[in-house]
Scaffold this motif. Structure first.
Motif, PDB file in Angstrom:
ATOM      1  N   PRO A   5       0.811  -1.218   0.000  1.00 18.87           N
ATOM      2  CA  PRO A   5       0.000   0.000   0.000  1.00 18.87           C
ATOM      3  C   PRO A   5       0.846   1.271   0.000  1.00 18.87           C
ATOM      4  CG  PRO A   5       0.072  -0.959   2.194  1.00 18.87           C
ATOM      5  CD  PRO A   5       0.769  -1.924   1.276  1.00 18.87           C
ATOM      6  N   ASP A   6       0.235   2.338  -0.449  1.00 14.61           N
ATOM      7  CA  ASP A   6       0.830   3.679  -0.374  1.00 14.61           C
ATOM      8  C   ASP A   6       2.192   3.792  -1.047  1.00 14.61           C
ATOM      9  OD1 ASP A   6      -1.412   4.488   1.152  1.00 14.61           O
ATOM     10  OD2 ASP A   6      -0.441   3.816   2.997  1.00 14.61           O
ATOM     11  N   GLY A   7       2.457   2.950  -2.059  1.00 18.05           N
ATOM     12  CA  GLY A   7       3.725   3.033  -2.783  1.00 18.05           C
ATOM     13  C   GLY A   7       4.931   2.556  -1.994  1.00 18.05           C
ATOM     14  N   LEU A   8       4.709   1.847  -0.906  1.00 14.85           N
ATOM     15  CA  LEU A   8       5.828   1.340  -0.105  1.00 14.85           C
ATOM     16  C   LEU A   8       6.592   0.277  -0.894  1.00 14.85           C
ATOM     17  CD1 LEU A   8       4.021   1.017   3.343  1.00 14.85           C
ATOM     18  CD2 LEU A   8       5.828   2.639   2.743  1.00 14.85           C
ATOM     19  N   PRO A   9       7.881   0.106  -0.616  1.00 15.77           N
ATOM     20  CA  PRO A   9       8.671  -0.904  -1.317  1.00 15.77           C
ATOM     21  C   PRO A   9       8.318  -2.310  -0.842  1.00 15.77           C
ATOM     22  CG  PRO A   9      10.016   0.174   0.339  1.00 15.77           C
ATOM     23  CD  PRO A   9       8.701   0.895   0.314  1.00 15.77           C
ATOM     24  N   VAL A  10       8.662  -3.326  -1.641  1.00 14.76           N
ATOM     25  CA  VAL A  10       8.380  -4.704  -1.257  1.00 14.76           C
ATOM     26  C   VAL A  10       9.313  -5.171  -0.147  1.00 14.76           C
ATOM     27  CG1 VAL A  10       7.372  -5.320  -3.474  1.00 14.76           C
ATOM     28  CG2 VAL A  10       9.798  -5.715  -3.085  1.00 14.76           C
ATOM     29  N   TYR A  11      10.462  -4.548   0.005  1.00 21.72           N
ATOM     30  CA  TYR A  11      11.422  -4.884   1.064  1.00 21.72           C
ATOM     31  C   TYR A  11      11.634  -3.652   1.924  1.00 21.72           C
ATOM     32  CZ  TYR A  11      15.844  -6.059   3.352  1.00 21.72           C
ATOM     33  OH  TYR A  11      16.820  -6.299   4.281  1.00 21.72           O
ATOM     34  N   ARG A  12      11.516  -3.821   3.221  1.00 25.86           N
ATOM     35  CA  ARG A  12      11.708  -2.705   4.139  1.00 25.86           C
ATOM     36  C   ARG A  12      12.514  -3.175   5.342  1.00 25.86           C
ATOM     37  NH1 ARG A  12       5.915  -0.860   5.815  1.00 25.86           N
ATOM     38  NH2 ARG A  12       7.092   0.706   6.941  1.00 25.86           N
ATOM     39  N   VAL A  13      13.276  -2.274   5.917  1.00 25.13           N
ATOM     40  CA  VAL A  13      13.951  -2.539   7.187  1.00 25.13           C
ATOM     41  C   VAL A  13      13.447  -1.500   8.179  1.00 25.13           C
ATOM     42  CG1 VAL A  13      16.139  -2.677   8.428  1.00 25.13           C
ATOM     43  CG2 VAL A  13      15.994  -3.496   6.071  1.00 25.13           C
ATOM     44  N   LEU A  14      12.791  -1.985   9.205  1.00 26.46           N
ATOM     45  CA  LEU A  14      12.282  -1.114  10.261  1.00 26.46           C
ATOM     46  C   LEU A  14      13.313  -1.072  11.370  1.00 26.46           C
ATOM     47  CD1 LEU A  14       8.678  -2.612  10.334  1.00 26.46           C
ATOM     48  CD2 LEU A  14       9.481  -0.625   9.040  1.00 26.46           C
ATOM     49  N   THR A  15      13.631   0.109  11.859  1.00 22.34           N
ATOM     50  CA  THR A  15      14.637   0.252  12.908  1.00 22.34           C
ATOM     51  C   THR A  15      14.136   1.180  13.997  1.00 22.34           C
ATOM     52  OG1 THR A  15      15.714   2.122  11.812  1.00 22.34           O
ATOM     53  CG2 THR A  15      16.548  -0.078  11.286  1.00 22.34           C
ATOM     54  N   GLY A  16      14.704   1.026  15.175  1.00 22.17           N
ATOM     55  CA  GLY A  16      14.376   1.933  16.259  1.00 22.17           C
ATOM     56  C   GLY A  16      14.685   1.334  17.601  1.00 22.17           C
ATOM     57  N   PRO A  17      14.481   2.120  18.650  1.00 21.75           N
ATOM     58  CA  PRO A  17      14.672   1.609  20.003  1.00 21.75           C
ATOM     59  C   PRO A  17      13.727   0.429  20.254  1.00 21.75           C
ATOM     60  CG  PRO A  17      14.387   3.986  20.025  1.00 21.75           C
ATOM     61  CD  PRO A  17      14.070   3.524  18.652  1.00 21.75           C
ATOM     62  N   ASP A  18      14.159  -0.521  21.049  1.00 20.12           N
ATOM     63  CA  ASP A  18      13.339  -1.677  21.386  1.00 20.12           C
ATOM     64  C   ASP A  18      12.307  -1.263  22.422  1.00 20.12           C
ATOM     65  OD1 ASP A  18      12.344  -4.222  21.639  1.00 20.12           O
ATOM     66  OD2 ASP A  18      13.981  -4.941  22.903  1.00 20.12           O
ATOM     67  N   ASP A  19      11.208  -0.715  21.907  1.00 14.11           N
ATOM     68  CA  ASP A  19      10.143  -0.240  22.789  1.00 14.11           C
ATOM     69  C   ASP A  19       8.792  -0.573  22.174  1.00 14.11           C
ATOM     70  OD1 ASP A  19       9.812   1.625  20.744  1.00 14.11           O
ATOM     71  OD2 ASP A  19      10.587   3.307  21.908  1.00 14.11           O
ATOM     72  N   VAL A  20       7.732  -0.189  22.840  1.00  9.62           N
ATOM     73  CA  VAL A  20       6.386  -0.505  22.377  1.00  9.62           C
ATOM     74  C   VAL A  20       6.097   0.143  21.012  1.00  9.62           C
ATOM     75  CG1 VAL A  20       5.200   1.372  23.584  1.00  9.62           C
ATOM     76  CG2 VAL A  20       3.999  -0.774  23.128  1.00  9.62           C
ATOM     77  N   SER A  21       6.643   1.311  20.757  1.00 13.24           N
ATOM     78  CA  SER A  21       6.432   1.987  19.481  1.00 13.24           C
ATOM     79  C   SER A  21       7.005   1.161  18.324  1.00 13.24           C
ATOM     80  CB  SER A  21       7.069   3.375  19.511  1.00 13.24           C
ATOM     81  OG  SER A  21       6.957   3.995  18.256  1.00 13.24           O
ATOM     82  N   PHE A  22       8.207   0.627  18.516  1.00 19.14           N
ATOM     83  CA  PHE A  22       8.818  -0.219  17.487  1.00 19.14           C
ATOM     84  C   PHE A  22       7.964  -1.468  17.271  1.00 19.14           C
ATOM     85  CE2 PHE A  22      11.491  -3.732  16.138  1.00 19.14           C
ATOM     86  CZ  PHE A  22      12.019  -3.218  14.971  1.00 19.14           C
ATOM     87  N   CYS A  23       7.519  -2.089  18.343  1.00 20.67           N
ATOM     88  CA  CYS A  23       6.686  -3.287  18.227  1.00 20.67           C
ATOM     89  C   CYS A  23       5.391  -2.983  17.466  1.00 20.67           C
ATOM     90  CB  CYS A  23       6.377  -3.855  19.600  1.00 20.67           C
ATOM     91  SG  CYS A  23       7.838  -4.513  20.433  1.00 20.67           S
ATOM     92  N   HIS A  24       4.808  -1.825  17.708  1.00 24.09           N
ATOM     93  CA  HIS A  24       3.595  -1.437  16.982  1.00 24.09           C
ATOM     94  C   HIS A  24       3.888  -1.246  15.488  1.00 24.09           C
ATOM     95  CE1 HIS A  24       0.604  -1.135  20.114  1.00 24.09           C
ATOM     96  NE2 HIS A  24       1.444  -0.438  20.872  1.00 24.09           N
ATOM     97  N   ARG A  25       5.031  -0.670  15.152  1.00 21.67           N
ATOM     98  CA  ARG A  25       5.373  -0.469  13.745  1.00 21.67           C
ATOM     99  C   ARG A  25       5.532  -1.804  13.021  1.00 21.67           C
ATOM    100  NH1 ARG A  25      10.402   2.518  14.229  1.00 21.67           N
ATOM    101  NH2 ARG A  25      10.643   2.096  12.027  1.00 21.67           N
ATOM    102  N   VAL A  26       6.186  -2.753  13.662  1.00 18.05           N
ATOM    103  CA  VAL A  26       6.330  -4.085  13.058  1.00 18.05           C
ATOM    104  C   VAL A  26       4.956  -4.742  12.950  1.00 18.05           C
ATOM    105  CG1 VAL A  26       7.323  -6.390  13.323  1.00 18.05           C
ATOM    106  CG2 VAL A  26       8.718  -4.359  13.815  1.00 18.05           C
ATOM    107  N   SER A  27       4.150  -4.647  13.990  1.00 17.15           N
ATOM    108  CA  SER A  27       2.809  -5.238  13.971  1.00 17.15           C
ATOM    109  C   SER A  27       1.952  -4.631  12.863  1.00 17.15           C
ATOM    110  CB  SER A  27       2.124  -5.047  15.323  1.00 17.15           C
ATOM    111  OG  SER A  27       2.807  -5.748  16.333  1.00 17.15           O
TER     112      SER A  27
END
Length: 62
Positions: A5-27
């Protein structure tokens, strides 16, 4: 949906502090149709744990 969706690439690397916000982004990526690609990478920046998780769109992650 055959493309991300929204023109996102087929491969992505999500990064960030290991916190609830990061977990929500992966979810959110998983709920949108991405799949985890391998396990996460974890490091410590001297203050906090930083995580990187690669995701791929749909069947590319199988």
């Amino acid at each position: 949906m055959s493309t991300p969706p929204d023109g996102l690439p087929v491969y992505r690397v999500l990064t960030g502090p290991d916190d609830v916000s990061f977990c929500h982004r992966v979810s959110e990526a998983l709920a949108a149709g991405y799949r985890l690609h391998e396990g996460p990478a974890v490091t410590f920046d001297g203050e906090r744990v930083i995580v990187a998780q690669a995701v791929v769109w749909g069947s590319l992650g199988k």
